[in-house]
Design a protein around this motif. Sequence first.
Motif, PDB file in Angstrom:
ATOM      1  N   GLY A 463       0.817  -1.209  -0.060  1.00 37.10           N
ATOM      2  CA  GLY A 463      -0.081   0.083   0.011  1.00 37.10           C
ATOM      3  C   GLY A 463       0.802   1.292  -0.098  1.00 37.10           C
ATOM      4  O   GLY A 463       0.279   2.316   0.464  1.00 37.10           O
ATOM      5  N   ILE A 464       2.313   1.424  -0.494  1.00 39.08           N
ATOM      6  CA  ILE A 464       2.957   2.357  -0.514  1.00 39.08           C
ATOM      7  C   ILE A 464       3.453   2.676  -2.047  1.00 39.08           C
ATOM      8  O   ILE A 464       3.728   1.790  -2.544  1.00 39.08           O
ATOM      9  N   ASN A 465       3.033   3.949  -2.576  1.00 41.80           N
ATOM     10  CA  ASN A 465       3.417   4.336  -3.733  1.00 41.80           C
ATOM     11  C   ASN A 465       4.723   4.908  -4.009  1.00 41.80           C
ATOM     12  O   ASN A 465       4.968   5.911  -3.029  1.00 41.80           O
ATOM     13  N   MET A 466       5.657   4.408  -4.864  1.00 41.63           N
ATOM     14  CA  MET A 466       7.094   5.203  -4.661  1.00 41.63           C
ATOM     15  C   MET A 466       7.348   5.867  -6.093  1.00 41.63           C
ATOM     16  O   MET A 466       6.977   5.195  -7.070  1.00 41.63           O
ATOM     17  N   SER A 467       7.439   7.147  -5.831  1.00 41.10           N
ATOM     18  CA  SER A 467       7.764   7.881  -7.316  1.00 41.10           C
ATOM     19  C   SER A 467       8.917   8.767  -6.985  1.00 41.10           C
ATOM     20  O   SER A 467       9.549   8.799  -5.880  1.00 41.10           O
ATOM     21  N   LEU A 468       9.557   9.218  -8.195  1.00 40.88           N
ATOM     22  CA  LEU A 468      10.587  10.201  -8.243  1.00 40.88           C
ATOM     23  C   LEU A 468      10.374  11.265  -8.956  1.00 40.88           C
ATOM     24  O   LEU A 468       9.420  11.523  -9.803  1.00 40.88           O
ATOM     25  N   ARG A 469      10.740  12.366  -8.375  1.00 41.01           N
ATOM     26  CA  ARG A 469      10.575  13.825  -8.730  1.00 41.01           C
ATOM     27  C   ARG A 469      12.102  14.489  -8.935  1.00 41.01           C
ATOM     28  O   ARG A 469      13.022  14.038  -8.284  1.00 41.01           O
ATOM     29  N   ALA A 470      11.975  15.657  -9.305  1.00 43.33           N
ATOM     30  CA  ALA A 470      13.281  16.471  -9.344  1.00 43.33           C
ATOM     31  C   ALA A 470      13.554  17.104  -8.168  1.00 43.33           C
ATOM     32  O   ALA A 470      12.376  17.453  -7.171  1.00 43.33           O
ATOM     33  N   ASN A 579      -4.968  -0.497   4.639  1.00 44.21           N
ATOM     34  CA  ASN A 579      -5.064  -1.989   5.096  1.00 44.21           C
ATOM     35  C   ASN A 579      -3.894  -2.647   4.619  1.00 44.21           C
ATOM     36  O   ASN A 579      -3.687  -3.669   5.126  1.00 44.21           O
ATOM     37  N   LYS A 580      -3.489  -2.625   3.431  1.00 43.78           N
ATOM     38  CA  LYS A 580      -2.199  -3.180   3.120  1.00 43.78           C
ATOM     39  C   LYS A 580      -1.160  -3.002   3.828  1.00 43.78           C
ATOM     40  O   LYS A 580       0.037  -3.659   4.000  1.00 43.78           O
ATOM     41  N   ALA A 581      -1.163  -1.827   4.227  1.00 45.47           N
ATOM     42  CA  ALA A 581       0.079  -1.040   4.810  1.00 45.47           C
ATOM     43  C   ALA A 581       0.268  -1.891   6.183  1.00 45.47           C
ATOM     44  O   ALA A 581       1.270  -1.816   6.882  1.00 45.47           O
ATOM     45  N   LYS A 582      -0.928  -2.150   6.895  1.00 47.78           N
ATOM     46  CA  LYS A 582      -0.859  -2.583   8.398  1.00 47.78           C
ATOM     47  C   LYS A 582       0.024  -3.938   8.162  1.00 47.78           C
ATOM     48  O   LYS A 582       0.573  -4.503   9.342  1.00 47.78           O
ATOM     49  N   ALA A 583       0.121  -4.761   7.089  1.00 48.42           N
ATOM     50  CA  ALA A 583       0.873  -5.766   7.038  1.00 48.42           C
ATOM     51  C   ALA A 583       2.426  -5.626   7.479  1.00 48.42           C
ATOM     52  O   ALA A 583       3.100  -6.625   7.636  1.00 48.42           O
ATOM     53  N   TRP A 584       2.802  -4.421   7.216  1.00 50.04           N
ATOM     54  CA  TRP A 584       4.164  -4.025   7.354  1.00 50.04           C
ATOM     55  C   TRP A 584       4.401  -3.046   8.489  1.00 50.04           C
ATOM     56  O   TRP A 584       4.898  -3.149   9.494  1.00 50.04           O
ATOM     57  N   LEU A 585       3.417  -1.901   8.657  1.00 44.43           N
ATOM     58  CA  LEU A 585       3.504  -0.868   9.846  1.00 44.43           C
ATOM     59  C   LEU A 585       2.841  -1.098  10.720  1.00 44.43           C
ATOM     60  O   LEU A 585       2.850  -0.256  11.837  1.00 44.43           O
ATOM     61  N   GLY A 586       1.756  -2.039  10.843  1.00 43.04           N
ATOM     62  CA  GLY A 586       0.854  -2.237  11.828  1.00 43.04           C
ATOM     63  C   GLY A 586      -0.356  -1.402  12.015  1.00 43.04           C
ATOM     64  O   GLY A 586      -0.350  -0.503  11.428  1.00 43.04           O
TER      65      GLY A 586
END
Length: 591
Positions: A463-470, A579-586
């Motif tokens: 549940g975490i989106n990773m993106s790149l910017r300047a 909800n997806k993030a809970k599996a990592w971050l609790g």
Amino acid sequence: MIHYQITPSDPHAHLFDVCMTLTSPASVQQLWLPSWLPGSYMVRDFAKNLIGLMATDAHGNLLNVKQLDKQTWEIDTECQPVKVQYQVYAWDLSVRTAFLDSRRGFFNGSSLFLAARGLEHKPHEVTIMPPSLLACDDWQLATTLKRTDGSEWGFGDFRADSYDELIDHPVEMGRFTHTSFEACGVRHDIVLTGRHHACLPRLCRDLKAICEYQIKLFKEPAPFDHYLFMTAVLDEGFGGLEHRQSTALMCGRDDLPKDEDGSVSKGYRTYLSLCSHEYFHNWNVKRIKPARFIPYELEAESYTRQLWAYEGITSYYDDLITFKSGRIDTDTYLTMLSELMTRVYRGSGRFKQSLKDSSFNAWTKFYKQDENAQNAIVSYYSKGALFALLLDLTLRQETLGKYSLDDLMRLLWQEHGQTGIGTGEHCHQRLASRLLGRDCSDLFTWLDNTDDLPLPSMLAKFGINMSLRASAGVHDHGGKGDGLKIGFGAKYKAEGVGVRIITVATGSPAMQAGLSAGDLLIAVDGLKANASLLSFLQQYQPGQQLELVWLRRDELMLGMLSVCEAQADTVVLTLTDENKAKAWLGDIAMK
């Protein structure tokens, strides 16, 4: 018996007096001083600060002292008691060596205590004397060395069971603030040396939460019965070094909390993360350690390809535990992780050096970085932390949450930390394979290659989106924000006339124009270069050519800068599915 007397004899000249007494030396006794200290993998040649070494017998007669190399001496003792005296110049304001002035004294034993060859396993006794300078008559002393005489926080007598133990308990002296708390039944002291306005109850509350989380992660009891946080508070500063029952730290005055309930400032979150990092080392490197470090060989470099595991995994957990212990919120943690990832993505050196090679070459590359470091090396701290993240998420995903990196660390503690058996190069892979129920050599090949880790797709599963910017400029370290349109590719600082180039990225517009580190850029497009150089460039369009004028030493040089779009090298992490993030971050991810 081996006895030392340490006296801060001349704070104005920054000199410690050391008197070492050996009651039963060898007939020809060698003395040596470490060239490096555990946790800081660079030869520092502490012996360069020794002054006036001399030896006498029980009657005060001078004995012959022969220096064998830069850090080893030999004394003809005829097996009679010998007294060795010398001074140590202490003017290194860091956590690594020794420092002394009229406000404060500090030392790591590796920079003060000569070792008696063949007697390193014997008990060592130390008497630490107070300074005679009147301005220092109210000094106190803090250390986790075993005290045998003297009042708490006072000067006195101490004992260590071996030389290895002796040099693993740094000493802080001066006027300091003291407070304490208990974590899982263990006393923890905090000593702050220097002027500050810290809210001590807040500091105790936050460090207690972090320490208890870590002790419970590895399972009680803690591997020590007392712990000491020592912090030198400066106008600006940052640094930490782990020891078996303490840590020596440095921070800026504004990094400490000012009130009990205020928000966590960027400086304070950095300080908490630093404390978390050094505290995690109590397990991961002080007790779980590479076989190559058992025992430590401190007279020359000790090479290992495992520093990614010891500093990298610790660097992953320091921020994560600051978050999971409830000290920071989810957005702040994701910002901190974004900044960590950005440090990796902004260096092209990650395509040239693997994590194992970075670990092995710490002595000559990571700890001796120059202006080309970003183009040539990768940090086993930062990229090691990203591999730890990948390993953690892989364990969680493939075992449907049954196992995580926490379980791997507990196995390391049980099979290596508690047994004293050092880890080999493939121990982490072997334990990960056991937890996953499959051969995971495919996962650990990332340690040997120079490709970017597959983190965007793995984070998306949680549940975490990773993106790149300047980048938005020199003060933009990562996270959410707007980047600049036009890039430059060089770091610089303003001087009286123009800007001094500090580093130049490989392939950047600045490098293509001919600029190098050390150049003094005077003018851009006919106008004087100044601190607003990056902002100035934003008025141009990609494809335009700008004349540059600079000095390289005493030569005037010209070049053309091709205006280019800024590179997307700054990481942004965004929570998209709680909800997806809970599996990592609790569950704390919901707060």
